[in-house]
Design an enzyme around this catalytic site. Structure first.
Site, PDB file in Angstrom:
ATOM      1  N   ASN A 288       0.951  -1.529   0.256  1.00 12.70           N
ATOM      2  CA  ASN A 288      -0.116   0.278  -0.040  1.00 12.70           C
ATOM      3  C   ASN A 288       1.334   1.333  -0.073  1.00 12.70           C
ATOM      4  OD1 ASN A 288      -1.599   2.470   0.236  1.00 12.70           O
ATOM      5  ND2 ASN A 288      -2.745   1.061   2.193  1.00 12.70           N
TER       6      ASN A 288
ATOM      7  N   LYS B 249      -0.207   4.166  -0.160  1.00 16.08           N
ATOM      8  CA  LYS B 249      -0.474   5.509   0.806  1.00 16.08           C
ATOM      9  C   LYS B 249      -0.097   6.675  -0.704  1.00 16.08           C
ATOM     10  CE  LYS B 249       0.244   2.919   4.915  1.00 16.08           C
ATOM     11  NZ  LYS B 249       0.453   2.670   6.180  1.00 16.08           N
TER      12      LYS B 249
ATOM     13  N   HIS C 284      -9.154   0.877   5.195  1.00 15.88           N
ATOM     14  CA  HIS C 284      -8.033   1.085   5.889  1.00 15.88           C
ATOM     15  C   HIS C 284      -7.716   1.969   6.572  1.00 15.88           C
ATOM     16  CE1 HIS C 284      -4.360   2.490   7.132  1.00 15.88           C
ATOM     17  NE2 HIS C 284      -3.269   1.424   6.207  1.00 15.88           N
TER      18      HIS C 284
ATOM     19  N   GLU D 222      -6.656   5.264   8.196  1.00 16.76           N
ATOM     20  CA  GLU D 222      -6.221   5.667   8.089  1.00 16.76           C
ATOM     21  C   GLU D 222      -7.667   6.709   7.045  1.00 16.76           C
ATOM     22  OE1 GLU D 222      -2.484   5.343   5.497  1.00 16.76           O
ATOM     23  OE2 GLU D 222      -1.857   4.521   7.324  1.00 16.76           O
TER      24      GLU D 222
ATOM     25  N   GLU E 253      -5.213  -4.784  10.565  1.00 14.42           N
ATOM     26  CA  GLU E 253      -4.324  -3.818  10.896  1.00 14.42           C
ATOM     27  C   GLU E 253      -3.876  -3.552  12.050  1.00 14.42           C
ATOM     28  OE1 GLU E 253      -1.807  -2.834   6.571  1.00 14.42           O
ATOM     29  OE2 GLU E 253      -3.465  -1.470   7.303  1.00 14.42           O
TER      30      GLU E 253
ATOM     31  N   GLY F 203       2.968   2.180  11.096  1.00 17.24           N
ATOM     32  CA  GLY F 203       4.115   2.516  10.762  1.00 17.24           C
ATOM     33  C   GLY F 203       4.809   3.547  11.968  1.00 17.24           C
TER      34      GLY F 203
ATOM     35  N   SER G   1       4.171  -2.702  10.219  1.00 12.10           N
ATOM     36  CA  SER G   1       5.656  -2.465  10.406  1.00 12.10           C
ATOM     37  C   SER G   1       5.818  -3.568  10.006  1.00 12.10           C
ATOM     38  CB  SER G   1       5.809  -1.815  11.582  1.00 12.10           C
ATOM     39  OG  SER G   1       5.214  -1.190  12.030  1.00 12.10           O
TER      40      SER G   1
ATOM     41  N   GLY H  34       3.084  -0.974   4.068  1.00 11.56           N
ATOM     42  CA  GLY H  34       3.526   0.253   3.986  1.00 11.56           C
ATOM     43  C   GLY H  34       4.482   1.103   3.545  1.00 11.56           C
TER      44      GLY H  34
HETATM   45  P1  13P Z   1       3.445   0.523   8.006  1.00 12.34           P
HETATM   46  O1  13P Z   1       3.758  -1.128   6.756  1.00 12.34           O
HETATM   47  O2  13P Z   1       4.285   1.791   6.765  1.00 12.34           O
HETATM   48  O3  13P Z   1       3.172  -0.101   9.015  1.00 12.34           O
HETATM   49  O4  13P Z   1       1.599   0.610   7.134  1.00 12.34           O
HETATM   50  C1  13P Z   1       0.896  -0.438   7.118  1.00 12.34           C
HETATM   51  C2  13P Z   1      -0.685  -0.469   6.665  1.00 12.34           C
HETATM   52  O5  13P Z   1      -1.101   0.190   7.021  1.00 12.34           O
HETATM   53  C3  13P Z   1      -0.606  -1.255   4.359  1.00 12.34           C
HETATM   54  O6  13P Z   1      -1.751  -0.814   4.379  1.00 12.34           O
END
Ligand code: 13P
Length: 248
Positions: free
Chosen positions: A9, A11, A93, A95, A163, A169, A208, A229
């Site tokens: 992803n 983002k 997601h 976010e 997630e 992150g 992560s 991510g």
């Molecule tokens: P990270 O791998 O940066 O922690 O993000 C995970 C994520 O939100 C994937 O959709």
């Protein structure tokens, strides 16, 4: 056994220059024993499809609107994503839930639109740190799932990503036992809702995931891959995760 998927992803990251990572990735992974998916910003979907041609890399999107067309300034319909070359779409997601106030009902409506457009829906669930501390994780994830999967959804075109919000992150991850507990619970909930076909729904862990922790996460029961991510933005990092999944 569900099929294995390494999904990236991107983002809100990436312009034309970032597409060099796709060719680099394709060169590094060859033909792995898993599906490989990258979900760039919508502006890059058709260009990424062109750059990924002839490789195993599939291209997806990060969100869609539940309607097929109309007066929704700035939104993108599932049909438009499919038209641009996306085969899958990430929905719900955390976010999107936080930044845009998307509810489970919104996610279910988006997923219904995605399935109608011929896309696979990757439905995300997961708890905040406060919810984990309050020991409501399993109930919360079950209720997110129940509300976010549309009635009559074809299990063959569903993927679920667990997630934990506090792991995204942050460099922090749940213990392997915690991941196993939630994934086992998700599988049980899906089976109760959708029957025996739920065994084939890929369950991805996200939060992560890095080349250094991927193999141990992929060894956990009912983990069929990852939604990645930050580590999906660089070909070498994502290739390490793909290779770990291929070997799992
Ligand atoms: P990270 O791998 O940066 O922690 O993000 C995970 C994520 O939100 C994937 O959709």
């Amino acid at each position: 056994m569900a099929r294995k998927i390494a999904a990236g992803n991107w983002k809100m990251n990436g312009t034309e220059a970032a597409l060099a990572e796709v060719e680099a990735l394709a060169g590094m992974i060859g033909t792995p024993d898993c599906e490989v998916l990258l979900c760039p910003p919508a502006t890059l979907i058709d260009r990424m499809v062109a750059r990924a041609e002839g490789s195993v890399v599939a291209v997806g999107a990060q969100a869609c609107h539940p309607a097929t067309s109309g007066a929704h300034t700035g939104d993108i319909a599932a049909d438009m994503l499919a038209d641009a070359g996306a085969t899958q779409v990430i929905l719900g997601h955390s976010e999107r839930r936080a930044d845009h106030g998307e509810t489970d009902a919104d996610v279910a409506a988006q997923a219904a639109a995605a399935l109608t457009a011929g896309l696979t829906a990757i439905i995300c669930v997961g708890e905040t740190e406060a919810e984990r501390d309050a020991e409501v994780t399993l109930n919360l994830v079950a209720s997110q799932l129940a509300g976010s999967i549309p009635e009559g959804a074809d299990p063959a075109r569903l993927v679920v990503a667990y997630e934990p919000v506090w792991a995204i992150g942050t460099g922090r991850t749940p213990t392997l036992d915690q991941i196993a507990e939630v994934h086992t619970h998700i599988r049980a909930e899906l089976t109760q809702r959708l029957g025996a076909a739920a065994i084939d729904i890929p369950l991805l862990y996200g939060g992560s995931v890095k080349p250094g922790n991927a193999a141990e996460i992929f060894a956990v029961n009912d983990v069929d891959g990852a939604l990645v991510g930050g580590a999906s933005l660089k070909a070498a990092d994502f290739a390490g995760i793909v290779t770990a999944l291929s070997a799992a």
